[in-house]
Motif scaffolding. Structure first.
Motif, PDB file in Angstrom:
ATOM      1  N   ASN A  84      15.634 -53.259  -1.316  1.00  0.00           N
ATOM      2  CA  ASN A  84      15.992 -53.209   0.105  1.00  0.00           C
ATOM      3  C   ASN A  84      15.198 -52.183   0.897  1.00  0.00           C
ATOM      4  O   ASN A  84      15.341 -52.109   2.113  1.00  0.00           O
ATOM      5  CB  ASN A  84      17.481 -52.889   0.261  1.00  0.00           C
ATOM      6  CG  ASN A  84      18.348 -54.078  -0.076  1.00  0.00           C
ATOM      7  OD1 ASN A  84      17.888 -55.212  -0.071  1.00  0.00           O
ATOM      8  ND2 ASN A  84      19.616 -53.829  -0.370  1.00  0.00           N
ATOM      9  N   PHE A 131      13.279 -49.965   3.267  1.00  0.00           N
ATOM     10  CA  PHE A 131      12.720 -50.369   4.556  1.00  0.00           C
ATOM     11  C   PHE A 131      12.030 -49.219   5.273  1.00  0.00           C
ATOM     12  O   PHE A 131      10.889 -49.338   5.706  1.00  0.00           O
ATOM     13  CB  PHE A 131      13.830 -50.952   5.435  1.00  0.00           C
ATOM     14  CG  PHE A 131      13.397 -51.264   6.833  1.00  0.00           C
ATOM     15  CD1 PHE A 131      12.383 -52.179   7.085  1.00  0.00           C
ATOM     16  CD2 PHE A 131      14.000 -50.637   7.915  1.00  0.00           C
ATOM     17  CE1 PHE A 131      11.968 -52.463   8.366  1.00  0.00           C
ATOM     18  CE2 PHE A 131      13.592 -50.920   9.213  1.00  0.00           C
ATOM     19  CZ  PHE A 131      12.578 -51.826   9.439  1.00  0.00           C
ATOM     20  N   LEU A 164       7.938 -48.866   6.079  1.00  0.00           N
ATOM     21  CA  LEU A 164       7.683 -49.013   7.516  1.00  0.00           C
ATOM     22  C   LEU A 164       6.807 -47.877   8.029  1.00  0.00           C
ATOM     23  O   LEU A 164       5.874 -48.087   8.806  1.00  0.00           O
ATOM     24  CB  LEU A 164       9.021 -49.014   8.263  1.00  0.00           C
ATOM     25  CG  LEU A 164       8.952 -49.040   9.791  1.00  0.00           C
ATOM     26  CD1 LEU A 164       8.587 -50.419  10.275  1.00  0.00           C
ATOM     27  CD2 LEU A 164      10.269 -48.593  10.403  1.00  0.00           C
ATOM     28  N   SER A 221      11.065 -56.332   3.317  1.00  0.00           N
ATOM     29  CA  SER A 221      11.879 -55.990   4.484  1.00  0.00           C
ATOM     30  C   SER A 221      11.007 -55.718   5.708  1.00  0.00           C
ATOM     31  O   SER A 221      11.335 -56.145   6.816  1.00  0.00           O
ATOM     32  CB  SER A 221      12.782 -54.797   4.181  1.00  0.00           C
ATOM     33  OG  SER A 221      12.031 -53.724   3.697  1.00  0.00           O
ATOM     34  N   LEU A 280       9.690 -59.027   6.901  1.00  0.00           N
ATOM     35  CA  LEU A 280      10.724 -59.781   7.613  1.00  0.00           C
ATOM     36  C   LEU A 280      10.902 -59.253   9.023  1.00  0.00           C
ATOM     37  O   LEU A 280      11.092 -60.015   9.975  1.00  0.00           O
ATOM     38  CB  LEU A 280      12.041 -59.692   6.832  1.00  0.00           C
ATOM     39  CG  LEU A 280      13.204 -60.522   7.342  1.00  0.00           C
ATOM     40  CD1 LEU A 280      12.862 -61.996   7.359  1.00  0.00           C
ATOM     41  CD2 LEU A 280      14.443 -60.293   6.485  1.00  0.00           C
ATOM     42  N   SER A 281      10.835 -57.929   9.160  1.00  0.00           N
ATOM     43  CA  SER A 281      10.938 -57.321  10.480  1.00  0.00           C
ATOM     44  C   SER A 281       9.773 -57.776  11.371  1.00  0.00           C
ATOM     45  O   SER A 281       9.946 -58.091  12.549  1.00  0.00           O
ATOM     46  CB  SER A 281      10.951 -55.800  10.321  1.00  0.00           C
ATOM     47  OG  SER A 281      10.805 -55.159  11.537  1.00  0.00           O
ATOM     48  N   ARG A 334      10.314 -61.376  12.502  1.00  0.00           N
ATOM     49  CA  ARG A 334      11.243 -61.474  13.610  1.00  0.00           C
ATOM     50  C   ARG A 334      10.537 -61.189  14.936  1.00  0.00           C
ATOM     51  O   ARG A 334      10.786 -61.833  15.943  1.00  0.00           O
ATOM     52  CB  ARG A 334      12.401 -60.501  13.434  1.00  0.00           C
ATOM     53  CG  ARG A 334      13.382 -60.539  14.577  1.00  0.00           C
ATOM     54  CD  ARG A 334      14.595 -59.661  14.317  1.00  0.00           C
ATOM     55  NE  ARG A 334      15.111 -59.132  15.576  1.00  0.00           N
ATOM     56  CZ  ARG A 334      15.856 -59.813  16.419  1.00  0.00           C
ATOM     57  NH1 ARG A 334      16.193 -61.053  16.147  1.00  0.00           N
ATOM     58  NH2 ARG A 334      16.265 -59.269  17.541  1.00  0.00           N
ATOM     59  N   GLN A 347      13.123 -67.587  10.399  1.00  0.00           N
ATOM     60  CA  GLN A 347      13.751 -66.270  10.255  1.00  0.00           C
ATOM     61  C   GLN A 347      14.868 -66.300   9.215  1.00  0.00           C
ATOM     62  O   GLN A 347      14.989 -65.403   8.381  1.00  0.00           O
ATOM     63  CB  GLN A 347      14.343 -65.804  11.583  1.00  0.00           C
ATOM     64  CG  GLN A 347      13.302 -65.386  12.597  1.00  0.00           C
ATOM     65  CD  GLN A 347      13.948 -64.849  13.864  1.00  0.00           C
ATOM     66  OE1 GLN A 347      15.077 -64.379  13.846  1.00  0.00           O
ATOM     67  NE2 GLN A 347      13.233 -64.942  14.963  1.00  0.00           N
ATOM     68  N   MET A 348      15.703 -67.363   9.284  1.00  0.00           N
ATOM     69  CA  MET A 348      16.824 -67.447   8.350  1.00  0.00           C
ATOM     70  C   MET A 348      16.312 -67.643   6.922  1.00  0.00           C
ATOM     71  O   MET A 348      16.872 -67.083   5.978  1.00  0.00           O
ATOM     72  CB  MET A 348      17.762 -68.598   8.733  1.00  0.00           C
ATOM     73  CG  MET A 348      18.475 -68.417  10.059  1.00  0.00           C
ATOM     74  SD  MET A 348      19.307 -66.829  10.220  1.00  0.00           S
ATOM     75  CE  MET A 348      18.330 -66.101  11.505  1.00  0.00           C
ATOM     76  N   ALA A 365      15.376 -64.318   5.680  1.00  0.00           N
ATOM     77  CA  ALA A 365      16.556 -63.525   5.340  1.00  0.00           C
ATOM     78  C   ALA A 365      17.138 -63.971   4.004  1.00  0.00           C
ATOM     79  O   ALA A 365      17.478 -63.138   3.149  1.00  0.00           O
ATOM     80  CB  ALA A 365      17.598 -63.632   6.444  1.00  0.00           C
ATOM     81  N   MET A 415      15.238 -62.746   1.091  1.00  0.00           N
ATOM     82  CA  MET A 415      15.490 -61.334   0.785  1.00  0.00           C
ATOM     83  C   MET A 415      16.821 -61.115   0.103  1.00  0.00           C
ATOM     84  O   MET A 415      16.960 -60.264  -0.769  1.00  0.00           O
ATOM     85  CB  MET A 415      15.510 -60.512   2.086  1.00  0.00           C
ATOM     86  CG  MET A 415      14.204 -59.938   2.457  1.00  0.00           C
ATOM     87  SD  MET A 415      14.289 -58.154   2.737  1.00  0.00           S
ATOM     88  CE  MET A 415      14.421 -57.488   1.092  1.00  0.00           C
ATOM     89  N   VAL A 416      17.826 -61.866   0.545  1.00  0.00           N
ATOM     90  CA  VAL A 416      19.193 -61.590   0.106  1.00  0.00           C
ATOM     91  C   VAL A 416      19.499 -62.224  -1.251  1.00  0.00           C
ATOM     92  O   VAL A 416      20.213 -61.636  -2.061  1.00  0.00           O
ATOM     93  CB  VAL A 416      20.210 -62.061   1.177  1.00  0.00           C
ATOM     94  CG1 VAL A 416      21.626 -61.896   0.683  1.00  0.00           C
ATOM     95  CG2 VAL A 416      19.993 -61.300   2.471  1.00  0.00           C
TER      96      VAL A 416
END
Lengths: 334, 277
Positions: free
Chosen positions: B210, B212, B216, B228, B231-232, B235, B245-246, B249, B252-253
């Protein structure tokens, strides 16, 4: 008396004196070259604990202690991108960064926003997690175990993934929330587009995310309450409400204190949610202190100014935590 | 006389379960909604009213993550960070052993220092840690991304607590047999630490997967982005492509969900003892 065995004995056990001292005392009576060899062996033994702890301890000092000192130091300079490349360009500016902070409307704004987030989030997380824990504690069936896991799930889910999903839920035209509201003939809510609403939306998402962990903490505390207390209270004719009020909640005092302190510290650092979802907008309504620091440092490259902001946040966290501990001590003394 | 009482108690339990089920559904809704939407083609995802289950389910969004975007690369980078953090886990275990089973000069001071680092807020360390890594030439490296969270004071603390229960006589016997300190640690102490390793290992995986903030800040080069951060970025760049986008997500999850289901006991135990996020 064999020195070898003495040397072995020295190393591990809890009750013995520190290695360095006892190595000397063991070595002294031994004669000649044996003494030297024994001393060498003792020194080698003495290295072992340091070899074991060195990697972790050094890294923790480098990334836990040094940064705070460095932030304080840099906050008195005008370090920026230029200064980063050429240290001779960096000037000491005294308290200039701090006086600038206190005059900066955006910093004021970010402090106010953070206070609002804390005001929404800490009671929100506390109420939601305590309620869910009290309900979950009423049974231990398979269904309840599954529900417990479900409530916990958001706590271990990546924050960016969460923000992406909630961004879609909050979307004004196609988002699920407004579509559900339209079924009830309620006008679309600008979840993330209106300054006032967006703070509430971010807090709601963060409460959803942050509650599960605290549900677990409360459940652990609830299960530690001796059942005799409830039995005695039931014999005395205490109703459900009285049992909750006079047994459960007092017994949860420490858990509640723990949850409040950790949640408070976390929300004072509120960062990822506004960073991913709103980038501090609209109109800086969701810019928290942490986001202010991030933007000052990594968008405007004003490291000195950002460090001053970091240090102010650090002091705020320390003061707030100290107040919490003091009030708890006062409560315990009373 | 007892019968009405038990019946009312049973009804009460049913009511509680119902309230919790509704609450649980609300908690699960964002997950279920993203899962459903990730399989919808581009036009269906914007349908008003939306379909709960995709009419024309498709893997296209997931395929685009890898073909049009760099999710394969992000996954690789994330796995490198995960692997490095397991090295950190070993460091934690070593330090726990050192603090638990040896007496040496400065032990208490050093252990106190380790514990003190737990109180340092991450966001406060953000700027100086960047400056530090920049001085060391470690910005834009995978090592630099992993380094700030490589070891954890709480991990050291938990290992120490656990390892004090390892009997000294066992270590003594091994030393008398001439085993080296490293061998004692790897062959005797670590194998005894199964339960705590399971808890810490699971938490380490979840935290590293996870991660981030540090990637970053430390990685400017998109080639080094973790999932992460990727994904940011997705978006920001595909702000109206909700299906994509989904899918990102869900990508990732899902692994964390699998680990969570498989090791639920350890996860819950680990998080409740640490109280960390």
């Amino acid at each position: 008396m064999s020195i070898d065995i003495g040397g072995r004995k020295l190393t591990p056990t809890g009750e013995q004196p520190p290695v360095a001292q006892s190595a000397l005392s063991q070595v002294t009576p031994a004669p000649g070259t044996g003494r030297l060899r024994a001393a060498a062996r003792a020194v080698r033994r003495g290295y072992h604990p340091y070899a074991f702890i060195a990697p972790s301890t050094l890294l923790l000092i480098a990334f836990g202690i040094v940064p705070i000192a460095l932030a304080l130091f840099v906050s008195f300079t005008d370090l920026d991108l230029k200064g980063l490349g050429d240290h001779s360009q960096v000037r000491f500016v005294g308290l200039e960064n701090y006086t600038r902070l206190f005059d900066d409307p955006l910093f004021h704004r970010s402090v106010l926003n953070t206070v609002i987030f804390v005001g929404l989030g800490v009671p929100g997380v506390l109420v939601v997690s305590l309620t869910v824990a009290l309900l979950l504690n009423t049974a231990t069936t398979r269904l309840f175990r599954w529900l417990r896991a479900l409530f916990f799930l958001p706590s271990i889910t990546n924050i960016v993934a969460i923000a992406v999903v909630w961004g879609y839920l909050y979307q004004t035209d196609y988002g699920l929330l407004n579509q559900l509201l339209s079924v009830l003939h309620i006008d679309a809510v600008p979840w993330l587009d209106d300054p006032e609403t967006s703070r509430f939306s971010l807090a709601l998402m963060a409460i959803w995310r942050g509650s599960g962990l605290n549900v677990m903490i409360f459940l652990a505390a609830l299960q530690a309450i001796p059942t005799e207390y409830y039995e005695a209270a039931a014999l005395d004719g205490a109703g459900r409400w009285h049992r909750l009020r006079y047994i459960t909640l007092p017994m949860l005092r420490f858990a509640i204190f723990f949850v409040v302190v950790t949640t408070l510290i976390a929300w004072l650092q509120f960062f990822e949610e506004p960073f991913v979802l709103t980038n501090g907008g609209p109109l800086d309504a969701t810019t928290s202190v942490s986001l202010f620091i991030y933007k000052t440092g990594f968008n405007h490259f004003e490291y000195g100014y950002a460090s001053a902001g970091s240090f102010v946040l650090f002091l705020i966290i320390i003061v707030v935590t100290a107040i919490q501990f003091r009030s708890r001590r006062a409560e315990l003394d009373a | 006389m007892t019968r009405p009482a038990t019946r009312s108690r049973r009804n009460e339990r049913r009511a509680t379960a119902l309230v919790l089920l509704i609450g649980g559904l609300l908690f699960a809704a964002p997950f279920l909604w993203s899962l459903s939407s990730s399989f919808k083609p581009r036009d269906e995802v914007l349908d008003v009213p939306p379909s709960l289950i995709p009419d024309n389910a498709t893997w296209a969004n997931f395929a685009r993550l890898v073909t049009e975007l760099e999710f394969g690369r992000y996954l690789g980078n994330t796995l490198v960070v995960v692997a490095l953090s397991f090295a950190g886990l070993l460091f934690n275990a070593m330090a726990g052993y050192g603090f638990a089973k040896f007496r040496f000069r400065g032990r208490n001071t050093l252990f106190f220092t380790v514990l003190a680092t737990m109180m340092i807020p991450v966001q406060v360390a953000m700027i100086p840690t960047y400056l530090l890594l920049n001085e060391a030439g470690l910005t834009n490296t995978r090592l630099g991304i992993a380094l700030p969270t490589l070891v954890s004071a709480f991990g050291v603390f938990l290992f120490r607590q656990f390892m004090t229960t390892v009997p000294d006589s066992l270590l003594e016997a091994a030393r008398l047999d001439g085993a080296s300190e490293a061998r004692i640690f790897f062959r005797i102490v670590l194998p005894l630490c199964g339960p705590i390793l399971a808890v810490q290992g699971t938490l380490t995986f979840i935290a590293a997967w996870n991660t981030f903030l540090w990637p970053l800040i430390i990685a400017n080069d998109q080639n080094l982005y973790t999932l992460s951060v990727g994904l940011s970025l997705l978006r920001g760049q595909n702000s109206s492509d909700y299906g994509l986008q989904m899918a990102g997500a869900v990508f990732m999850v899902a692994p964390v969900l699998v680990v969570f289901i498989a090791f639920q006991r350890y996860v819950v135990q680990g998080f409740t003892t640490s109280g960390l996020k």
